[in-house]
Structures are given as C-alpha cells and as structure tokens.
Design an enzyme around this catalytic site. Structure first.
Site, PDB file in Angstrom:
ATOM      1  CB  ILE A   5      -0.950  -0.028   1.220  1.00 16.27           C
ATOM      2  CG1 ILE A   5      -1.964  -1.177   1.070  1.00 16.27           C
ATOM      3  CG2 ILE A   5      -1.668   1.305   1.387  1.00 16.27           C
ATOM      4  CD1 ILE A   5      -2.847  -1.430   2.297  1.00 16.27           C
TER       5      ILE A   5
ATOM      6  CE1 TYR B 120      -2.150  -4.585  11.407  1.00 17.55           C
ATOM      7  CE2 TYR B 120      -4.496  -5.098  11.311  1.00 17.55           C
ATOM      8  CZ  TYR B 120      -3.361  -4.541  10.743  1.00 17.55           C
ATOM      9  OH  TYR B 120      -3.450  -3.938   9.504  1.00 17.55           O
TER      10      TYR B 120
HETATM   11  P1  NAD Z   1       3.296  -4.621   3.673  1.00 19.61           P
HETATM   12  O1  NAD Z   1       3.807  -5.592   4.690  1.00 19.61           O
HETATM   13  O2  NAD Z   1       3.214  -5.063   2.261  1.00 19.61           O
HETATM   14  O3  NAD Z   1       4.161  -3.277   3.725  1.00 19.61           O
HETATM   15  C1  NAD Z   1       4.483  -2.649   4.944  1.00 19.61           C
HETATM   16  C2  NAD Z   1       5.762  -1.848   4.773  1.00 19.61           C
HETATM   17  O4  NAD Z   1       6.062  -1.250   6.041  1.00 19.61           O
HETATM   18  C3  NAD Z   1       6.964  -2.725   4.372  1.00 19.61           C
HETATM   19  O5  NAD Z   1       7.652  -2.160   3.282  1.00 19.61           O
HETATM   20  C4  NAD Z   1       7.811  -2.745   5.640  1.00 19.61           C
HETATM   21  O6  NAD Z   1       9.202  -2.871   5.392  1.00 19.61           O
HETATM   22  C5  NAD Z   1       7.456  -1.392   6.258  1.00 19.61           C
HETATM   23  N1  NAD Z   1       7.774  -1.383   7.687  1.00 19.61           N
HETATM   24  C6  NAD Z   1       7.539  -2.348   8.606  1.00 19.61           C
HETATM   25  N2  NAD Z   1       8.071  -2.003   9.786  1.00 19.61           N
HETATM   26  C7  NAD Z   1       8.674  -0.802   9.617  1.00 19.61           C
HETATM   27  C8  NAD Z   1       9.408   0.053  10.466  1.00 19.61           C
HETATM   28  N3  NAD Z   1       9.654  -0.273  11.740  1.00 19.61           N
HETATM   29  N4  NAD Z   1       9.883   1.215   9.962  1.00 19.61           N
HETATM   30  C9  NAD Z   1       9.646   1.548   8.677  1.00 19.61           C
HETATM   31  N5  NAD Z   1       8.959   0.775   7.820  1.00 19.61           N
HETATM   32  C10 NAD Z   1       8.481  -0.399   8.283  1.00 19.61           C
HETATM   33  O7  NAD Z   1       1.870  -4.169   4.222  1.00 19.61           O
HETATM   34  P2  NAD Z   1       0.626  -3.487   3.468  1.00 19.61           P
HETATM   35  O8  NAD Z   1      -0.407  -4.517   3.251  1.00 19.61           O
HETATM   36  O9  NAD Z   1       1.065  -2.657   2.329  1.00 19.61           O
HETATM   37  O10 NAD Z   1       0.079  -2.553   4.651  1.00 19.61           O
HETATM   38  C11 NAD Z   1       0.368  -1.162   4.760  1.00 19.61           C
HETATM   39  C12 NAD Z   1      -0.466  -0.577   5.891  1.00 19.61           C
HETATM   40  O11 NAD Z   1      -1.850  -0.834   5.663  1.00 19.61           O
HETATM   41  C13 NAD Z   1      -0.147  -1.181   7.255  1.00 19.61           C
HETATM   42  O12 NAD Z   1      -0.230  -0.185   8.230  1.00 19.61           O
HETATM   43  C14 NAD Z   1      -1.249  -2.202   7.439  1.00 19.61           C
HETATM   44  O13 NAD Z   1      -1.487  -2.491   8.791  1.00 19.61           O
HETATM   45  C15 NAD Z   1      -2.412  -1.478   6.790  1.00 19.61           C
HETATM   46  N6  NAD Z   1      -3.524  -2.347   6.349  1.00 19.61           N
HETATM   47  C16 NAD Z   1      -3.370  -3.254   5.339  1.00 19.61           C
HETATM   48  C17 NAD Z   1      -4.468  -4.021   4.945  1.00 19.61           C
HETATM   49  C18 NAD Z   1      -4.395  -5.003   3.794  1.00 19.61           C
HETATM   50  O14 NAD Z   1      -5.420  -5.594   3.455  1.00 19.61           O
HETATM   51  N7  NAD Z   1      -3.248  -5.198   3.164  1.00 19.61           N
HETATM   52  C19 NAD Z   1      -5.677  -3.889   5.605  1.00 19.61           C
HETATM   53  C20 NAD Z   1      -5.788  -2.987   6.644  1.00 19.61           C
HETATM   54  C21 NAD Z   1      -4.701  -2.200   6.999  1.00 19.61           C
END
Ligand code: NAD
Length: 448
Positions: free
Chosen positions: A220, A354
């Site tokens: 995202i 979470y």
């Molecule tokens: P993802 O795991 O693909 O990407 C997350 C990114 O955050 C990664 O590049 C990771 O390296 C980075 N990250 C993790 N820890 C970190 C830190 N300490 N410092 C800096 N960067 C860090 O996840 P995603 O699915 O793209 O999710 C992005 C956001 O959306 C998150 O906050 C997640 O909780 C939220 N979200 C996702 C979904 C979904 O369906 N994918 C649903 C609800 C919420």
C-alpha cells in the site's frame, strides 16, 4: 499505477469468462463488478448527476457541480445521485428521502455514486433535527448495501456554520463523485466550517507539496507514494534499512528520494525532522503507513509480538507526529494521514495486538485533531478492509475468499483505492476535513 501484488482472485477471473458468468448467474452466485477507477482525462462519473432535495444547500450544490453533466429524474443511467438532506428537520420529513430516491434508485449506471448531504447532528439546533439528521446514516448505509454493479453510497455531514459557498465541501464531493472512491462505500465524512481554496488543477491538487510516506518500499505504501507523486507532490519514500533495493525502486518510480528509517528507532522523529528541514525546508504531508502483523491468539502471544506491533503501528506514528510538529518539520497547514484497519473497528481473531494498535490509531486521530487544528494541521485516518497485497495473500484460502466476498462490492480492493483516499485527505483543499476515520473496505460486513 502498479497493480496490487495480492493472490490472484480466481473467482473474478472465472466470472470474467463467458461460461463462468453464465454458471454464476444460474447458480445465483455473487457477481463482483469490475470497478471503474480513475484515469486522467476521463470524466469523474460514469454518467450525468441528478441533484435533489430542498435544503439550504441545493442551489449552492448545483453551482458547485456546474461542470458535471446533469440528469433529470426520468432519465436512466444516472452516474450520480446527490441529495441535499439539510432541509430535513424532523422525523416526518425523512419521507423526502423516500420520495427522491425510490423512483430513481434502479436507474444507476455501473459504478454510480450516491451522496447524501446532511447537517452534522451534534451541531443541529433542535432535538428533532438531530434525530432526523442522525437517521440519514442508516438510510445511506442501507442504500450502499442495496445498489449493485459497483455503485456506492456515502453520507457527508457539513457544519451548519459553513458558508453557503460550500468551498470546504468541494474536495470531499469531488472525491466521492469520482472513480477515485471506487472502494469507499457506506462511509460518513464530517466536514467542518472552514472555507477552502480550490487547487489550480483538480488533477494536480498536491502540486508544490512535500510528502513523506513510511513503509513505502512495497504494498500500500508504494502505491501511496505513486499516487501522491501523480497528484503533484515531491515524495520522500521511507522504510526500514533492510528494504534497500525495493525502496530505491519506489523512489525512482515516483521521481522522489528514499530515506532509510526504522520508525521505531528512538531517534526516528529527530532524524526525519532534520532530514526534512535541511533538504526540503519542511514537509506538508506525513503518511504513517508502515505497519506489521504478528498474529497469534492471545493465549499463545509472546511479548515480542505484542510489543513490536504496538510499537510500529501506534507508538511510532504518535511520537513521530509529535516531534515533526514540535520541530516545525511538519509545516503549519500540514496534513497527517494515519493508516488504521477495519480490524481496529471490528477486532479480529488472532490479532489482539494488531486490533489494539489500529483502534489506538483511531483514538490518536480523534484526540489530536483539535490540538493540531491550532496550527491548521489536519489529521485523519484511512481504515482499509481487504486489500489485495502480500499481507492478504498470506491469509489462508477460505478466510481470504470470505474477506473478499463479505462486502457490498463483493471483492477485495486494490492498493490504489487506499492511496486515492490518502491523497484526498492530503489535499490542501481538504482543510475542513479533520478527525475523520474513513474505511476503504467496499462496505465490508466486518465491523459494519
Ligand atoms: P506490507 O507488509 O506489504 O508493507 C508494509 C511496509 O512497512 C513494508 O515495506 C515494511 O518494510 C514497512 N515497515 C515495517 N516495519 C517498519 C518500520 N519499523 N519502519 C519503517 N517501515 C516499516 O503491508 P501493506 O499490506 O502494504 O500494509 C500497509 C499498511 O496498511 C499497514 O499499516 C497495514 O497495517 C495497513 N492495512 C493493510 C491491509 C491489507 O489488506 N493489506 C488492511 C488494513 C490495513
């Protein structure tokens, strides 16, 4: 825009084939529509808009939407229905909703938009009006569940003190009446009384702005970086040092710069502030997207899983925002956008850590909005539902299918859907929008 890297939606692929569509129809299976998404140069709506209602806003609304083609009640294939419900002052007058919508609700174009506009209930002048205005929520959310073929329904509350020019409402209306809000459904957004200035171009609303996106190496966050850059911003893509190559790729793709930053490190706020002030003279937008899951039922949870999730998802956004504001690295008039989740609203089995962190993000937004308002900084959150990413591709098949289908739009969203909502919040023209948590979940039944 990069496609989401989720698991393939085999059911939708099957339905897209002629035999698949035939079998699904005969068997009465859910039939997800291919959602209309933003493409530069295409009209915002799939057809003309019908404006109704007899409140104080209907004429200003016609004025505001004068560049949208308008339809008449007897037309079919309305691309949008906009109803000014601010004239509804008591329960009996709710019948106005029925009279306007009932005859036309069947005649919507695919991916049509229904928007009801009311007065913020807490700011109404009588008990009768408060009740009637609050009732709009049930109406709009139910309409969202009934309309088909990718159509959505939303409610926008506006402060009764907003000027009749409605400039503060414009960014919200344009977002909702466009393909950018494809996966936002059944939502309520409250708009305050501040006036706004329209950007020179609604296609480049972030021109001249500097934006930081955390967790931008993939998923995202990478798409948020792309959309903010598309909308005119200079983007600083931040992620953990180990993200290396993927982070540089995001930065190159968006013509921005990358910054290795673990958001949980004690000096993260200080390092980011220094970087922004020295290299960019400060930032206008910070998007706290970095997030992790470490799932286990509570009985099986260890303290490392608990602490790391709370640390990345909740403690870091709070601390970093505080430090950016204090150091002046986030400029006056800045925008903070946090990423929550429907798991923070509904809770989720195996996600006590979470769910706690993402519900805390909602608290963070609500508590900070009035404080940051003193510097004209807004803070809002997006709460994604099922989005097709590496995170959701890791979910077991049956749960993944349920996550996709148990929503009004019958499918998962794309990363771009979250990014479009972030960009709307980040717009300078959204200065009247703060303290809001908007789900981007296709009206998922979870937590509804
Ligand atoms: P993802 O795991 O693909 O990407 C997350 C990114 O955050 C990664 O590049 C990771 O390296 C980075 N990250 C993790 N820890 C970190 C830190 N300490 N410092 C800096 N960067 C860090 O996840 P995603 O699915 O793209 O999710 C992005 C956001 O959306 C998150 O906050 C997640 O909780 C939220 N979200 C996702 C979904 C979904 O369906 N994918 C649903 C609800 C919420």
């Amino acid at each position: 825009m990069a496609a989401s890297k989720g698991a393939p939606d085999l059911y939708s692929t099957f339905l897209a084939s002629a035999p698949g569509a035939f079998i699904a129809k005969q068997a009465g299976l859910p039939q997800p529509e291919k959602l209309r998404r933003y493409k530069a140069g295409e009209p915002p709506l799939a057809g003309p808009v019908l404006i109704g209602g007899n409140g104080r806003l209907v004429e200003p609304l016609r004025e505001l939407l004068s560049d949208y083609p308008q339809s008449q009640p007897h037309d079919d294939k309305h691309g949008g229905l906009v109803f000014d419900a601010t004239g509804i002052g008591n329960v009996a007058e709710l019948e106005q909703l029925f009279k306007f919508f009932q005859p036309v609700i069947r005649n919507l174009a695919p991916s049509a938009r229904v928007v009801v506009i009311g007065t913020t209930p807490e700011e109404t002048s009588s008990v009768d009006e408060h009740i009637a205005q609050r009732a709009l929520e049930g109406f709009t959310r139910s309409v969202g569940k009934e309309v088909k073929r990718g159509a959505t329904a939303q409610l926008v509350y506006i402060s009764p003190n907003a000027s009749t020019g409605l400039s503060g409402l414009e960014s919200t209306l344009r977002f909702l009446l466009s393909a950018k809000s494809a996966f936002v459904d059944g939502q309520v957004i409250a708009v305050g009384d501040a006036d706004s200035q329209a950007p020179a171009s609604w296609d480049k609303p972030l021109a001249g702005k500097v934006a930081v996106v955390t967790g931008a190496a993939r998923g995202i966050g990478a798409t948020i970086a792309e959309v903010l850059a598309r909308d005119g911003a200079t983007v600083i893509a931040a992620d953990i040092p180990a993200a290396g190559e993927a982070l540089s790729q995001t930065a190159n793709k968006v013509g921005g710069t990358s910054l290795a930053l673990d958001v949980t490190s004690p000096d993260a706020g200080e390092v980011l502030s220094k970087h922004l002030l020295e290299r960019h003279g400060g930032a206008d937008i910070i998007v706290h997207n970095a997030g992790i899951t470490r799932d286990k039922t509570l009985a099986n949870m260890d303290d490392a899983r608990w602490n790391s999730v709370i640390g990345v998802n909740l403690a870091a956004p709070q601390r970093i925002t505080d430090e950016l504001v204090e150091s002046g690295a986030l400029k006056e008039g800045g925008r903070v956008v946090d990423v929550s989740s429907i798991a923070g609203i509904a809770g989720n089995r195996g996600q006590t850590n979470y769910g706690t962190s993402k519900a805390g993000v909602i608290g963070l937004v609500h508590a900070s909005a009035p404080v940051l308002a003193k510097k004209n900084i807004t803070i809002n959150a997006v709460a994604p539902g099922f989005i097709e990413t590496a995170m959701t591709a890791a979910i077991p098949f049956a749960t993944r299918e349920a996550g996709r289908r148990m929503s009004s739009l019958l499918q998962g969203g794309e990363t771009v859907d979250v990014a479009e909502l972030v960009s709307y919040f980040a717009s300078p023209a959204s200065n009247a929008v703060t303290g809001q948590v908007v789900r981007v979940c296709g009206q998922s039944l979870l937590g509804a």
